[in-house]
Write an enzyme that holds these catalytic residues in place. Structure first.
Site, mmCIF file in Angstrom:
data_model
loop_
_atom_site.group_PDB
_atom_site.id
_atom_site.type_symbol
_atom_site.label_atom_id
_atom_site.label_comp_id
_atom_site.label_asym_id
_atom_site.label_seq_id
_atom_site.Cartn_x
_atom_site.Cartn_y
_atom_site.Cartn_z
ATOM 1 C CG ASN A 1 -1.719 1.244 1.388
ATOM 2 O OD1 ASN A 1 -1.835 2.020 0.441
ATOM 3 N ND2 ASN A 1 -2.295 1.459 2.560
ATOM 4 C CD1 TRP A 2 3.479 1.059 -3.026
ATOM 5 C CD2 TRP A 2 3.426 2.324 -4.875
ATOM 6 N NE1 TRP A 2 4.155 0.382 -4.018
ATOM 7 C CE2 TRP A 2 4.137 1.133 -5.172
ATOM 8 C CE3 TRP A 2 3.261 3.261 -5.889
ATOM 9 C CZ2 TRP A 2 4.677 0.880 -6.432
ATOM 10 C CZ3 TRP A 2 3.794 3.013 -7.154
ATOM 11 C CH2 TRP A 2 4.499 1.829 -7.407
ATOM 12 C CE LYS A 3 0.160 3.380 4.793
ATOM 13 N NZ LYS A 3 0.029 3.544 6.226
ATOM 14 C CG HIS B 1 -5.763 1.855 5.073
ATOM 15 N ND1 HIS B 1 -5.366 2.780 6.004
ATOM 16 C CD2 HIS B 1 -4.718 1.010 4.909
ATOM 17 C CE1 HIS B 1 -4.129 2.512 6.374
ATOM 18 N NE2 HIS B 1 -3.713 1.439 5.732
ATOM 19 C CD GLU C 1 -2.968 5.477 6.679
ATOM 20 O OE1 GLU C 1 -2.929 5.536 5.437
ATOM 21 O OE2 GLU C 1 -2.061 4.966 7.368
ATOM 22 C CD GLU D 1 -3.691 -2.656 7.208
ATOM 23 O OE1 GLU D 1 -2.553 -2.852 6.791
ATOM 24 O OE2 GLU D 1 -4.359 -1.645 6.925
ATOM 25 N N GLY E 1 2.187 2.085 10.722
ATOM 26 C CA GLY E 1 3.125 3.195 10.572
ATOM 27 C C GLY E 1 3.773 3.608 11.880
ATOM 28 C CB SER F 1 4.979 -1.847 12.032
ATOM 29 O OG SER F 1 4.527 -0.528 12.243
ATOM 30 N N GLY G 1 2.698 -1.278 4.261
ATOM 31 C CA GLY G 1 2.752 0.146 3.951
ATOM 32 C C GLY G 1 4.181 0.588 3.677
ATOM 33 N N GLY G 2 4.823 1.147 4.712
ATOM 34 C CA GLY G 2 6.157 1.736 4.550
ATOM 35 C C GLY G 2 7.155 0.844 3.829
HETATM 36 C C1 PEP Z 1 -0.850 -0.006 5.905
HETATM 37 O O1 PEP Z 1 -0.926 1.179 5.660
HETATM 38 O O2 PEP Z 1 -1.720 -0.761 5.462
HETATM 39 C C2 PEP Z 1 0.262 -0.462 6.734
HETATM 40 C C3 PEP Z 1 0.235 -1.689 7.206
HETATM 41 O O3 PEP Z 1 1.276 0.420 6.945
HETATM 42 P P1 PEP Z 1 2.703 0.103 7.634
HETATM 43 O O4 PEP Z 1 3.194 -1.187 7.065
HETATM 44 O O5 PEP Z 1 3.570 1.260 7.257
HETATM 45 O O6 PEP Z 1 2.459 0.018 9.101
#
Ligand code: PEP
Length: 251
Positions: A9-11, A96, A98, A168, A174, A214, A235-236
């Site tokens: 997920n590049w956001k 998600h 966010e 999640e 994050g 994470s 994500g990251g």
């Molecule tokens: C996400 O945004 O779905 C996510 C899991 O982010 P991260 O891996 O950065 O915690």
């Protein structure tokens, strides 16, 4: 047998040029490999068509990170499920945390988005998860169960079978704070039991449930080794091809 999946997920990261470079880098890295899992990258809307053209979509699926809760019409700034599909993308991340937190997406809105995604032959990657206060007050199971019931349990068994779930925990997204493998397994098993109570054991057993929060090259193997954890929503660590590849290699 349910699928193992690693989805990025590049956001709201990467310009079109940067995103294309990342997609091409990943495509090159995977060109001579057969990963032990499905691989998906979730890009901003404007990257979708270009990324679809730049990668081998038999090897790398492409996802949007959202779609509208309306079919078409005077909804300035929105992007419909049909538009996402027309780019060649095959998936859409929905719900998600966010989107729920910053854009007020409700269970009802998400129910509509899931229905429109399915109607347009997109596979929803549907996110669920509790915030820290909910876990600390021990209502995390109830919260996750309600998120599933309220947005998904109106679906027919045939439609539900197309859904991918991503657990999640919001406190892990994050933050660098990952759920322990035991916490992930405990919740994933609970989710599968919840699905079985509505759709039966076979459909529950065939549903891929990803962990997100994470996840990184250092912890992916331990998380993915749990029997009910079928991969990750990343994500990251999906923003660097080498890190994302290392997570894919955890399978
Ligand atoms: C996400 O945004 O779905 C996510 C899991 O982010 P991260 O891996 O950065 O915690």
């Amino acid at each position: 047998m349910r699928k193992k999946i690693v989805a990025g997920n590049w956001k709201m990261n990467k310009t079109l040029q940067e995103g294309l470079a990342l997609a091409k880098e990943l495509n090159t890295i995977l060109a001579n490999e057969t990963p032990n899992c499905d691989v998906v990258i979730g890009t901003p809307f404007i990257h979708l068509a270009s990324v679809v053209s730049a990668v081998d979509t038999h090897k790398i699926g492409v996802a949007a990170q959202n779609c509208a809760d309306k079919e078409a019409g005077a909804y300035t700034g929105e992007v419909s499920a049909a538009m996402v599909k027309s780019t060649g993308a095959g998936y859409v991340i929905l719900g998600h945390s966010e989107r729920r937190t910053y854009y007020g997406e409700t269970a009802e809105t998400l129910k509509t988005k899931v229905e429109l995604a399915l109607k347009n032959n997109l596979i929803p990657i549907f996110c669920i998860g509790e915030v820290l206060a909910e876990r600390e007050s021990n209502v995390h199971f109830e919260v996750v169960k309600s998120q599933i019931i309220d947005s998904l349990f109106g679906l027919s068994a045939a439609d539900f079978s197309k859904i991918i779930l991503a657990y999640e925990p919001v406190w892990a997204i994050g933050t660098g704070k990952t759920a322990t493998a035991a916490q992930a397994q405990e919740m994933h098993a609970f989710i599968r039991k919840t699905l079985a109570s509505k759709y039966g054991k076979e459909i529950a057993d065939n549903c891929s449930i990803l962990y997100g929060g994470s996840c990184n090259p250092g912890n992916a193997k331990e998380l993915f080794s749990n029997p009910d954890v079928d991969g990750g929503l990343i994500g990251g660590a999906s923003l660097k091809a080498a890190d994302f590849k290392a997570i894919i290699d955890a399978f």
